[in-house]
Design a protein around this motif. Structure first.
Motif, short mmCIF file in Angstrom:
data_model
loop_
_atom_site.label_atom_id
_atom_site.label_comp_id
_atom_site.label_asym_id
_atom_site.label_seq_id
_atom_site.Cartn_x
_atom_site.Cartn_y
_atom_site.Cartn_z
N ALA A 123 7.51 -8.35 -16.45
CA ALA A 123 6.54 -8.60 -17.80
C ALA A 123 7.01 -8.20 -18.94
O ALA A 123 6.52 -8.95 -20.35
CB ALA A 123 5.56 -8.15 -17.61
N ARG A 124 7.95 -7.25 -19.20
CA ARG A 124 8.32 -6.09 -20.55
C ARG A 124 9.44 -7.84 -20.64
O ARG A 124 9.57 -7.51 -21.76
CB ARG A 124 8.84 -5.26 -20.07
CG ARG A 124 7.45 -4.29 -19.88
CD ARG A 124 8.58 -2.44 -19.38
NE ARG A 124 7.78 -2.34 -18.95
CZ ARG A 124 8.07 -1.36 -17.72
NH1 ARG A 124 9.03 -1.71 -16.67
NH2 ARG A 124 6.85 -0.71 -16.94
N LYS A 125 9.81 -7.66 -19.83
CA LYS A 125 11.62 -8.97 -20.52
C LYS A 125 11.08 -10.17 -20.81
O LYS A 125 11.02 -10.44 -22.09
CB LYS A 125 12.44 -9.38 -19.44
CG LYS A 125 13.60 -10.13 -19.60
CD LYS A 125 14.29 -10.58 -18.54
CE LYS A 125 15.21 -11.62 -18.92
NZ LYS A 125 14.93 -12.39 -19.42
N LEU A 135 6.78 -2.46 -6.28
CA LEU A 135 6.42 -3.41 -5.84
C LEU A 135 6.16 -3.60 -7.22
O LEU A 135 6.24 -4.48 -8.18
CB LEU A 135 5.68 -3.54 -5.09
CG LEU A 135 6.30 -3.60 -2.79
CD1 LEU A 135 4.80 -3.97 -2.54
CD2 LEU A 135 7.31 -4.31 -3.36
N THR A 136 4.98 -3.21 -8.28
CA THR A 136 4.30 -3.10 -9.71
C THR A 136 5.55 -2.88 -10.43
O THR A 136 5.84 -3.71 -11.00
CB THR A 136 3.59 -1.67 -9.49
OG1 THR A 136 2.22 -1.98 -8.46
CG2 THR A 136 2.64 -1.73 -10.90
N GLU A 137 6.51 -1.55 -9.94
CA GLU A 137 7.34 -1.53 -11.20
C GLU A 137 9.07 -2.66 -11.78
O GLU A 137 9.29 -3.23 -12.62
CB GLU A 137 8.40 -0.71 -10.96
CG GLU A 137 9.37 0.07 -12.27
CD GLU A 137 9.10 0.44 -13.10
OE1 GLU A 137 10.01 -0.17 -14.51
OE2 GLU A 137 7.60 0.28 -13.47
N GLU A 138 8.84 -4.04 -10.48
CA GLU A 138 9.62 -4.68 -9.92
C GLU A 138 8.73 -5.23 -11.36
O GLU A 138 9.70 -6.34 -11.82
CB GLU A 138 9.85 -4.85 -8.95
CG GLU A 138 11.04 -4.67 -8.22
CD GLU A 138 11.08 -5.15 -6.59
OE1 GLU A 138 10.52 -5.85 -6.40
OE2 GLU A 138 12.14 -5.46 -6.45
N LYS A 157 17.06 -6.11 -18.04
CA LYS A 157 16.08 -6.62 -17.19
C LYS A 157 15.06 -5.68 -17.41
O LYS A 157 13.61 -6.30 -16.55
CB LYS A 157 16.42 -6.55 -15.51
CG LYS A 157 18.34 -6.64 -15.34
CD LYS A 157 18.40 -6.78 -13.62
CE LYS A 157 19.03 -7.55 -13.94
NZ LYS A 157 19.78 -7.10 -12.00
N GLY A 158 13.92 -5.21 -18.07
CA GLY A 158 12.80 -4.61 -18.35
C GLY A 158 12.57 -3.40 -18.07
O GLY A 158 11.25 -2.80 -17.86
N ASN A 159 13.95 -2.51 -17.70
CA ASN A 159 13.82 -1.25 -16.92
C ASN A 159 13.36 -0.51 -18.28
O ASN A 159 13.85 -0.06 -19.18
CB ASN A 159 15.02 -0.83 -16.19
CG ASN A 159 14.04 -1.33 -15.09
OD1 ASN A 159 13.03 -1.95 -14.23
ND2 ASN A 159 15.57 -2.54 -14.43
N GLN A 217 -5.84 1.97 -10.73
CA GLN A 217 -4.28 2.31 -12.13
C GLN A 217 -3.42 2.70 -11.11
O GLN A 217 -4.04 4.24 -10.46
CB GLN A 217 -5.21 2.80 -12.55
CG GLN A 217 -6.03 1.35 -13.87
CD GLN A 217 -5.97 1.90 -15.03
OE1 GLN A 217 -6.63 3.27 -14.96
NE2 GLN A 217 -5.09 2.44 -16.00
N GLY A 218 -2.30 2.58 -11.02
CA GLY A 218 -1.05 2.98 -10.57
C GLY A 218 -0.12 2.13 -9.65
O GLY A 218 0.17 0.87 -10.35
N HIS A 219 1.05 2.68 -9.00
CA HIS A 219 1.95 1.53 -8.61
C HIS A 219 1.77 1.57 -6.96
O HIS A 219 1.36 2.54 -6.21
CB HIS A 219 3.26 2.73 -9.18
CG HIS A 219 3.88 2.03 -10.49
ND1 HIS A 219 5.29 1.78 -10.36
CD2 HIS A 219 3.21 2.60 -11.43
CE1 HIS A 219 5.29 1.85 -11.81
NE2 HIS A 219 3.76 2.25 -12.60
N LEU A 220 1.74 0.51 -6.31
CA LEU A 220 2.25 0.10 -5.38
C LEU A 220 3.63 -0.04 -4.84
O LEU A 220 4.15 -0.56 -5.47
CB LEU A 220 1.24 -2.05 -5.01
CG LEU A 220 1.38 -2.17 -4.35
CD1 LEU A 220 0.39 -1.65 -3.39
CD2 LEU A 220 0.33 -4.11 -3.96
N VAL A 221 3.67 1.21 -4.01
CA VAL A 221 5.18 0.48 -3.40
C VAL A 221 4.86 0.65 -1.83
O VAL A 221 4.48 0.76 -0.64
CB VAL A 221 5.37 2.23 -3.35
CG1 VAL A 221 6.63 2.92 -3.13
CG2 VAL A 221 5.42 3.10 -5.00
N ASP A 222 6.36 -0.38 -1.20
CA ASP A 222 6.03 -0.61 0.29
C ASP A 222 6.99 0.87 0.40
O ASP A 222 8.48 1.16 0.14
CB ASP A 222 7.24 -1.73 -0.39
CG ASP A 222 7.20 -2.47 1.59
OD1 ASP A 222 7.22 -1.35 1.90
OD2 ASP A 222 7.66 -3.40 1.68
#
Length: 240
Positions: free
Chosen positions: A92-94, A84-87, A216-218, A72-77
C-alpha cells in the motif's frame, strides 16, 4: 445422482457467497455510521474467519463480521512467522508513493542506479541534515534518493515555509542542499506538494524524520549510513 450433488454444491456455494456479501455490507454500513468521513478503499475477508480486513489509504484495520468491533494491530502467521499485515502495508505504501509520482519529489540520482529510496525529510532536522551531507556516499552506492517533505512543526512553521520555498526555487536540488547546510532559502510560494507529502507521512504513521521508505514499501525510521543501507536494500532485493 451426480446432477443432484452438483446442484447441491452450487446451492451451498451460492449461499456462502451471499452470506459473505451480507457480512461485507454489514461491515461497510457499520463503518459508514461510525466513521462517515473515512473513505474505505477495500473491505474483504481476512485470514481469520469472521474478521474482515479494511484498507483505508496506506492503513489496515480489522472489523468483526457483524460490524460491532474494530481491531488495530498486526496479523502474524505464527507457523511461518510472517507479518501478514506488514506485507500488505508495504504494498500500500509503494502504491501511495507511485500515486504521488516522481514529478512531485526532489530526486538525487546516481550515475548507475541499483536501489531506490523515498525519504520524508525536515529541513531543520539534525539527522536529516546528516543524511543529506552524505548524499554523495548514497549515490556512490547506487542509491537513488527521492525526497518528500515532512516539516514536523506543522503547516505554517518556519520549516514548512522553507520546504515550500525550496520547492518553488529555480533549482530545487541546489536549494535543498543549501537549506540543509543551514542557509535560509529565499522565500517563495507556488503550487507545491508539501501538504500532500505531509498527509502521506501521517498515513505512514511517521514518528520522526528522516523516514526512509524502501522500493518495496518497507519503513526504516531514522538515519541509516550509506553502506549499511545498501546492504539492507541488497537483501531486500534478494527476497522473493
Amino acid at each position: 445422482m451426480k446432477k443432484i450433488i452438483s446442484v447441491a454444491a452450487f446451492a451451498v456455494s451460492a449461499l456462502f457467497v451471499g452470506t459473505l456479501h451480507a457480512d461485507e455490507n454489514a461491515v461497510k454500513e457499520a463503518l459508514a455510521k461510525a466513521m462517515p468521513s473515512v473513505k474505505l478503499d477495500s473491505v474483504k475477508p481476512s485470514e481469520i474467519k469472521g474478521v474482515f480486513e479494511v484498507m483505508v489509504g496506506a492503513n489496515i484495520f480489522y472489523v468483526s463480521e457483524d460490524g460491532k468491533y474494530l481491531l488495530q494491530g498486526h496479523l502474524v502467521d505464527l507457523a511461518s512467522h510472517i507479518d501478514l499485515t506488514e506485507e500488505k502495508l508495504s504494498g500500500a505504501r509503494k502504491a501511495a508513493l507511485d500515486k504521488v509520482g516522481e514529478k512531485n519529489m526532489i530526486i538525487f540520482k546516481p550515475k548507475i542506479g541499483k536501489y531506490m529510496i523515498s525519504v520524508f525529510t525536515d529541513i531543520d532536522c539534525g539527522y536529516c541534515r546528516k543524511l543529506h551531507s552524505e548524499i554523495d556516499q548514497y549515490l556512490a552506492e547506487g542509491i537513488t534518493v527521492r525526497y518528500l517533505f515532512y516539516p514536523r512543526a506543522g503547516k505554517g512553521s518556519d520549516s514548512y515555509k522553507k520546504a515550500v520555498s525550496v520547492w518553488c526555487a529555480d533549482d530545487r536540488n541546489a536549494a535543498l542542499t543549501s537549506a540543509k547546510k543551514g542557509s535560509t532559502p529565499k522565500e517563495k510560494t507556488c503550487d507545491n506538494p508539501v501538504d500532500q507529502h505531509m498527509q502521506l507521512a501521517e498515513d505512514f504513521e511517521a514518528r520522526g524524520t528522516p523516514l526512509i521508505v524502501t522500493e518495496k514499501g518497507n519503513l526504516l525510521p531514522g538515519y541509516v549510513p550509506a553502506k549499511q543501507l545498501a546492504e539492507i536494500l541488497k537483501e531486500e532485493q534478494a527476497k522473493k
